[in-house]
Design an enzyme around this catalytic site. Structure first.
Site, mmCIF file in Angstrom:
data_model
loop_
_atom_site.group_PDB
_atom_site.id
_atom_site.type_symbol
_atom_site.label_atom_id
_atom_site.label_comp_id
_atom_site.label_asym_id
_atom_site.label_seq_id
_atom_site.Cartn_x
_atom_site.Cartn_y
_atom_site.Cartn_z
ATOM 1 N N GLU A 148 22.477 72.884 49.650
ATOM 2 C CA GLU A 148 23.873 73.253 49.371
ATOM 3 C C GLU A 148 24.519 74.031 50.518
ATOM 4 O O GLU A 148 25.186 75.045 50.312
ATOM 5 C CB GLU A 148 23.965 74.065 48.073
ATOM 6 C CG GLU A 148 23.449 73.344 46.840
ATOM 7 C CD GLU A 148 24.242 72.098 46.500
ATOM 8 O OE1 GLU A 148 25.460 72.076 46.766
ATOM 9 O OE2 GLU A 148 23.629 71.147 45.976
ATOM 10 N N GLY A 153 27.362 74.259 58.785
ATOM 11 C CA GLY A 153 27.808 73.319 57.776
ATOM 12 C C GLY A 153 28.907 73.806 56.854
ATOM 13 O O GLY A 153 29.459 73.002 56.100
ATOM 14 N N PRO A 193 34.447 73.127 58.465
ATOM 15 C CA PRO A 193 35.087 74.083 57.568
ATOM 16 C C PRO A 193 34.488 74.062 56.165
ATOM 17 O O PRO A 193 34.058 73.012 55.675
ATOM 18 C CB PRO A 193 36.548 73.615 57.537
ATOM 19 C CG PRO A 193 36.736 72.871 58.814
ATOM 20 C CD PRO A 193 35.424 72.208 59.082
ATOM 21 N N ASP A 220 24.930 61.355 47.123
ATOM 22 C CA ASP A 220 25.375 61.787 48.449
ATOM 23 C C ASP A 220 25.918 60.637 49.287
ATOM 24 O O ASP A 220 26.884 60.802 50.038
ATOM 25 C CB ASP A 220 24.222 62.471 49.185
ATOM 26 C CG ASP A 220 23.851 63.803 48.570
ATOM 27 O OD1 ASP A 220 24.655 64.355 47.798
ATOM 28 O OD2 ASP A 220 22.731 64.295 48.839
ATOM 29 N N LYS A 239 19.714 57.706 52.505
ATOM 30 C CA LYS A 239 19.274 58.857 51.721
ATOM 31 C C LYS A 239 17.896 58.513 51.171
ATOM 32 O O LYS A 239 17.768 57.736 50.225
ATOM 33 C CB LYS A 239 20.254 59.132 50.576
ATOM 34 C CG LYS A 239 19.924 60.381 49.756
ATOM 35 C CD LYS A 239 20.244 61.662 50.501
ATOM 36 C CE LYS A 239 20.011 62.893 49.628
ATOM 37 N NZ LYS A 239 20.366 64.141 50.313
ATOM 38 N N GLU A 254 19.944 61.357 55.922
ATOM 39 C CA GLU A 254 20.173 62.683 55.359
ATOM 40 C C GLU A 254 19.023 63.101 54.458
ATOM 41 O O GLU A 254 18.731 62.444 53.454
ATOM 42 C CB GLU A 254 21.480 62.737 54.558
ATOM 43 C CG GLU A 254 21.767 64.137 54.055
ATOM 44 C CD GLU A 254 22.889 64.199 53.029
ATOM 45 O OE1 GLU A 254 22.963 65.213 52.302
ATOM 46 O OE2 GLU A 254 23.676 63.251 52.945
ATOM 47 N N THR A 284 25.744 66.987 53.489
ATOM 48 C CA THR A 284 26.416 65.728 53.169
ATOM 49 C C THR A 284 27.784 65.657 53.832
ATOM 50 O O THR A 284 28.167 64.612 54.377
ATOM 51 C CB THR A 284 26.546 65.566 51.641
ATOM 52 O OG1 THR A 284 25.240 65.547 51.063
ATOM 53 C CG2 THR A 284 27.266 64.277 51.296
ATOM 54 N N VAL A 285 28.527 66.751 53.817
ATOM 55 C CA VAL A 285 29.843 66.760 54.452
ATOM 56 C C VAL A 285 29.704 66.635 55.966
ATOM 57 O O VAL A 285 30.501 65.944 56.616
ATOM 58 C CB VAL A 285 30.623 68.026 54.059
ATOM 59 C CG1 VAL A 285 31.964 68.085 54.789
ATOM 60 C CG2 VAL A 285 30.854 68.057 52.558
#
Length: 237
Positions: free
Chosen positions: A12, A170, A200, A50, A37, A109, A16-17
């Site tokens: 977290e 991240g 961001p 994801d 993935k 990922e 992924t972003v």
């Protein structure tokens, strides 16, 4: 690099972003992109995982999951509790090689941190990277305590003969505290690799069109973007 493994210092923290941002920049440059993935956990059958999130944000990538386990646990534990066959590093490597034969860039990922176990034999994303001779991009959190875990991750890669491609922050906040601002200058030394971007904190909530337009400004030229570590650090004071 045709295959880039993306791991994190924790769960977290924006893997992924970050993966979506790299994919978006590559797609904008006309490259074909696949996102792999190895093990999706904590998501039920038919629910978006994801890979779906990367596709939503970045655009038309080839997405592939090797396994999906319902409980939000480490892949090896989730597979065991579900009575399902785990994913092994050699299967991850084989799938990445297959995708690399047909795509300009393959992003793999991981789940959580680098040494999260994929199977009962202790296989990890780092083992898959070693089989592929692929670099690993480390996605790190910005806050106090991140330097220790970033250095530990980098040392684990070195011990396995795997190259650390660099570090991306991240989840960079709009108002970073003192520790975060100081950490920016320390990341390269701790990782033994360059700082390659800062995504961001709320990037994943942007409209996809905005995300794709702005992604290049979060990533360095090594990842296809225009972000500059020296300028970023200088602006922090």
């Amino acid at each position: 690099m045709s295959v880039l493994m993306i791991s994190g210092t924790n769960t977290e923290i924006g893997k992924t972003v970050t993966t979506a941002a790299i994919a978006a920049v590559a797609l904008a440059a006309g490259r074909s992109v696949a996102v792999l993935k190895p093990a999706q956990t904590g998501v039920g059958m038919g629910e978006p995982g994801d890979v779906a999130e990367v596709t939503r944000l970045a655009g038309p990538v080839t997405g592939r999951e090797l396994a999906r386990f319902p409980e939000p646990l480490a892949p090896a534990t989730a597979a065991r509790r579900a009575g399902m066959t785990p994913v092994r590093p050699k299967e991850v490597a084989a799938a990445a090689e297959e995708l690399a034969a047909e795509h300009d860039l393959v992003l793999v990922e991981g789940a959580g941190g680098l040494l999260v176990r994929l199977d009962g034999e202790g296989g990890t994303l780092a083992d898959a990277a070693a089989l592929l001779d692929a670099p690993v991009l480390v996605v790190a959190q910005p806050n106090l305590g991140t330097l220790n875990i970033t250095q530990l991750t980098a040392e684990a890669l070195t011990a396995r003969g795997v190259r650390c491609a660099g570090v991306v922050i991240g989840s960079w906040p709009t108002q970073p505290d003192l520790a975060m601002r100081c950490n920016v200058a320390e990341f390269p030394e701790m990782a033994g690799a360059p700082l390659l971007g800062a995504v961001p904190r709320h990037a994943g909530s942007l409209p996809p069109a905005t995300f794709r337009t702005e992604a290049a400004g979060w990533l360095s030229p090594e990842l296809g973007g225009s972000w500059n570590a020296a300028e970023f650090g200088a602006a922090l004071g």
